[in-house]
Motif scaffolding. Structure first.
Motif, short mmCIF file in Angstrom:
data_model
loop_
_atom_site.label_atom_id
_atom_site.label_comp_id
_atom_site.label_asym_id
_atom_site.label_seq_id
_atom_site.Cartn_x
_atom_site.Cartn_y
_atom_site.Cartn_z
N THR A 64 0.88 -1.12 -0.01
CA THR A 64 0.12 0.14 0.09
C THR A 64 0.90 1.44 0.04
O THR A 64 0.42 2.51 -0.28
CB THR A 64 -0.85 -0.07 1.36
OG1 THR A 64 0.10 -0.11 2.30
CG2 THR A 64 -1.86 -1.05 1.17
N ALA A 65 2.12 1.30 0.29
CA ALA A 65 3.02 2.27 0.38
C ALA A 65 3.23 3.03 -1.09
O ALA A 65 3.48 3.82 -1.53
CB ALA A 65 4.46 2.05 1.22
N LEU B 94 8.16 -3.84 10.34
CA LEU B 94 7.41 -3.08 9.20
C LEU B 94 6.09 -3.56 9.17
O LEU B 94 5.12 -2.52 9.02
CB LEU B 94 8.23 -3.92 8.05
CG LEU B 94 7.46 -3.54 6.52
CD1 LEU B 94 7.37 -2.01 6.24
CD2 LEU B 94 8.09 -4.36 5.53
N LEU B 95 5.59 -4.81 9.44
CA LEU B 95 4.33 -5.18 9.55
C LEU B 95 3.42 -4.35 10.70
O LEU B 95 2.31 -4.43 10.44
CB LEU B 95 4.05 -6.79 9.87
CG LEU B 95 4.68 -7.59 8.53
CD1 LEU B 95 4.74 -9.09 9.26
CD2 LEU B 95 3.77 -7.41 7.50
N HIS B 96 3.95 -4.00 11.43
CA HIS B 96 3.33 -3.17 12.63
C HIS B 96 3.35 -1.74 12.58
O HIS B 96 3.29 -1.23 13.51
CB HIS B 96 3.90 -3.91 14.01
CG HIS B 96 3.28 -5.23 14.37
ND1 HIS B 96 4.28 -6.02 13.98
CD2 HIS B 96 2.40 -5.71 14.95
CE1 HIS B 96 3.70 -7.39 14.69
NE2 HIS B 96 2.54 -6.96 15.20
N GLY C 293 15.45 -14.64 -0.91
CA GLY C 293 14.91 -16.21 -0.60
C GLY C 293 14.33 -16.09 0.80
O GLY C 293 13.20 -17.01 0.86
N PHE C 294 14.62 -15.48 1.73
CA PHE C 294 13.93 -15.72 3.21
C PHE C 294 12.63 -15.12 3.18
O PHE C 294 11.70 -15.53 3.56
CB PHE C 294 14.88 -15.34 4.18
CG PHE C 294 14.37 -14.77 5.43
CD1 PHE C 294 14.09 -16.13 6.32
CD2 PHE C 294 13.75 -13.60 5.81
CE1 PHE C 294 13.51 -15.86 7.59
CE2 PHE C 294 13.25 -13.55 7.16
CZ PHE C 294 13.02 -14.72 7.91
N VAL C 295 12.57 -14.09 2.40
CA VAL C 295 11.29 -13.30 2.55
C VAL C 295 10.22 -13.39 1.79
O VAL C 295 9.14 -13.19 1.90
CB VAL C 295 11.59 -11.54 2.50
CG1 VAL C 295 11.89 -11.15 1.00
CG2 VAL C 295 10.56 -10.68 2.96
N ARG D 47 1.18 -13.06 1.36
CA ARG D 47 0.01 -13.19 2.45
C ARG D 47 0.15 -11.89 3.25
O ARG D 47 -0.71 -11.70 4.10
CB ARG D 47 0.19 -14.36 3.38
CG ARG D 47 1.64 -14.68 3.85
CD ARG D 47 1.40 -16.11 4.85
NE ARG D 47 2.78 -16.21 5.73
CZ ARG D 47 3.42 -17.04 5.37
NH1 ARG D 47 3.44 -17.78 4.00
NH2 ARG D 47 4.52 -17.33 6.20
N ASN D 48 1.20 -11.15 3.19
CA ASN D 48 1.44 -9.94 4.26
C ASN D 48 1.17 -8.62 3.48
O ASN D 48 1.50 -7.54 4.00
CB ASN D 48 2.71 -9.94 5.07
CG ASN D 48 2.73 -11.31 6.03
OD1 ASN D 48 1.86 -11.31 6.94
ND2 ASN D 48 3.44 -12.33 5.53
#
Length: 255
Positions: A108-109, A165-167, A178-180, A186-187
């Motif tokens: 959304t940013a 970031l999510l909060h 690869g990790f993210v 889903r986020n």
């Protein structure tokens, strides 16, 4: 009688001395391995990793920190310079490739370029892992962006950086591609910038190395996070295994 008296007390003492010497000999025969980590002692991880290496013929004495004297092998984060030795094994990500540093933002940013991170609060990751701060910050600097100290939130690991970031505590967070990737859709997150594949961590031979350490190197080359995640708690979260440099180079060439 005097001789019998001496033997009754001397023999247990002699046996204890032999046992102590044998124990000391076994301890000295163990291969000292150092792991530079930002996650603390990771006692369970050390134990499980030690047991795994032993099952593969490597009697290791794993020590947290790579500055201990007499090490034979050490896991070190950082990009080696031209004059420095190459690692014997390179850390690879979830996809089995060299890691890629990224900046992640909320979808959304609508961030279209790094220049839009000017003046924003950003999450980085503590420690010497170049993916966690130095590489992403260099990318910002190339865009003329140098965050103020109060704009940088230093997390203990990559999950915590994403949590900030999510909060909505930060506008963007560093991560490894690869990790993210599994967390993006889903986020409602997106990768706003990604760097180049980089040799960011690996196993290096140290002054105490000899040919017996090759058994440890072979065991580490077959170690996978998916087989036992607790063994990897002592490594950065993006590390999913270790590959021979020759294999990684040939793989990159064919891509």
């Amino acid at each position: 009688m005097h001789l019998v008296f001496e033997s009754r007390w001397a023999l247990p003492g002699l046996a204890m001395a032999v046992l102590f010497a044998a124990h000391a000999g076994a301890e000295s025969a163990r291969i000292p391995i150092g792991i530079e980590t930002a996650t603390g002692a990771a006692t369970v991880s050390r134990y499980r990793l030690t047991e795994y290496l032993r099952s593969r013929g490597c009697e290791a004495d794993i020590r947290v920190g790579a500055s201990a004297p007499g090490l034979a092998l050490a896991f070190l984060p950082g990009i080696p310079g031209d004059a420095e030795p190459a690692p014997v094994l390179e850390a690879v990500n979830r996809d089995g490739n060299l890691p890629v540093a990224v900046w992640v933002t909320r979808r959304t940013a609508g961030v279209r370029s790094l220049s839009e991170l000017q003046g924003r609060d950003l999450a980085t990751v503590a420690g010497r892992d170049p993916l966690g701060a130095s590489l992403p910050l260099v990318a910002l600097k190339k865009e003329g962006i140098v965050p103020e100290p109060g704009q940088l939130y230093e997390a203990g690991d990559y999950s915590s950086a994403l949590g900030l970031l999510l909060h909505n505590n930060t506008y963007a967070a560093v991560s490894e591609l690869g990790f993210v990737e599994p967390f993006l859709t889903r986020n409602s997150l997106v990768v706003s910038w990604s760097g180049e594949p980089t040799m960011a961590a690996g196993w290096y031979r140290q002054a105490g190395w000899n040919h017996t350490v090759e058994a440890c190197e072979q065991a580490l080359a077959t170690l996978k996070r998916a087989d036992d995640r607790q063994r990897f708690a002592i490594f950065p979260e993006w590390v999913y295994g270790f590959a021979l440099p020759d294999r990684q180079t040939s793989k990159d060439t064919t891509q």
